[in-house]
Design a protein around this motif. Structure first.
Motif, PDB file in Angstrom:
ATOM      1  N   GLU A  94       0.818  -1.209   0.000  1.00 34.86           N
ATOM      2  CA  GLU A  94       0.000   0.000   0.000  1.00 34.86           C
ATOM      3  C   GLU A  94       0.856   1.266   0.000  1.00 34.86           C
ATOM      4  N   ASN A  95       2.054   1.207   0.555  1.00 33.59           N
ATOM      5  CA  ASN A  95       2.900   2.394   0.687  1.00 33.59           C
ATOM      6  C   ASN A  95       3.905   2.543  -0.453  1.00 33.59           C
ATOM      7  N   LEU A  96       3.894   1.658  -1.424  1.00 33.52           N
ATOM      8  CA  LEU A  96       4.849   1.731  -2.525  1.00 33.52           C
ATOM      9  C   LEU A  96       4.268   2.522  -3.693  1.00 33.52           C
ATOM     10  N   PRO A  97       5.003   3.522  -4.181  1.00 29.94           N
ATOM     11  CA  PRO A  97       4.518   4.269  -5.345  1.00 29.94           C
ATOM     12  C   PRO A  97       4.885   3.533  -6.641  1.00 29.94           C
ATOM     13  N   PHE A  98       3.908   3.264  -7.464  1.00 27.29           N
ATOM     14  CA  PHE A  98       4.134   2.630  -8.753  1.00 27.29           C
ATOM     15  C   PHE A  98       3.976   3.673  -9.844  1.00 27.29           C
ATOM     16  N   HIS A  99       4.867   3.667 -10.840  1.00 27.52           N
ATOM     17  CA  HIS A  99       4.815   4.591 -11.965  1.00 27.52           C
ATOM     18  C   HIS A  99       4.019   3.924 -13.077  1.00 27.52           C
ATOM     19  N   GLU A 100       2.951   4.580 -13.521  1.00 30.15           N
ATOM     20  CA  GLU A 100       2.083   4.011 -14.552  1.00 30.15           C
ATOM     21  C   GLU A 100       2.530   4.484 -15.924  1.00 30.15           C
TER      22      GLU A 100
END
Length: 118
Positions: A94-100
């Protein structure tokens, strides 16, 4: 980049059944992973059991016969319920930023007309 894994402690109650004491405990201990992985917001890296506390240990004895009359023998079934304190090494998704990105490698931009809902 900072580390993303966390260590936490958890107690899990499991039940196992088997023809011997060893099979009953092995059946109970094999269910720890199923209980821990039920949380889908984390990825479990390592499960380490710390303490095992027996809650209920049962032994059932019964007599069985071949063709209802011949060769009687005594059979035993063991049932164990234990609390296992485990230490979990997990990654919180939940705390990981994913680049779309789209299929062409460009950054994904949402059109303004889609945001309005009409």
């Amino acid at each position: 980049m900072a580390t993303i894994n966390q260590t936490k402690s958890q107690t899990v109650r499991v039940t196992g059944k088997g023809e011997t004491k060893q099979k009953a405990f092995a059946s109970a201990l094999s269910q720890i992973q199923k209980k821990v992985i039920q949380d889908e917001s984390t990825v479990t890296l390592q499960i380490t059991p710390i303490k095992v506390l027996p809650i209920q240990l049962d032994e059932a004895t019964y007599k069985e016969h071949f063709l209802f009359f011949f060769f009687p023998r005594i059979r035993k079934t063991f049932t164990v319920t234990i609390d296992v304190e485990v230490t979990l090494n997990t990654i919180d998704l939940e705390n990981l930023p994913f680049h779309e990105t789209n299929s062409r490698g460009e950054a994904l931009q949402i059109a303004n007309f889609l945001k309005g809902g009409k």
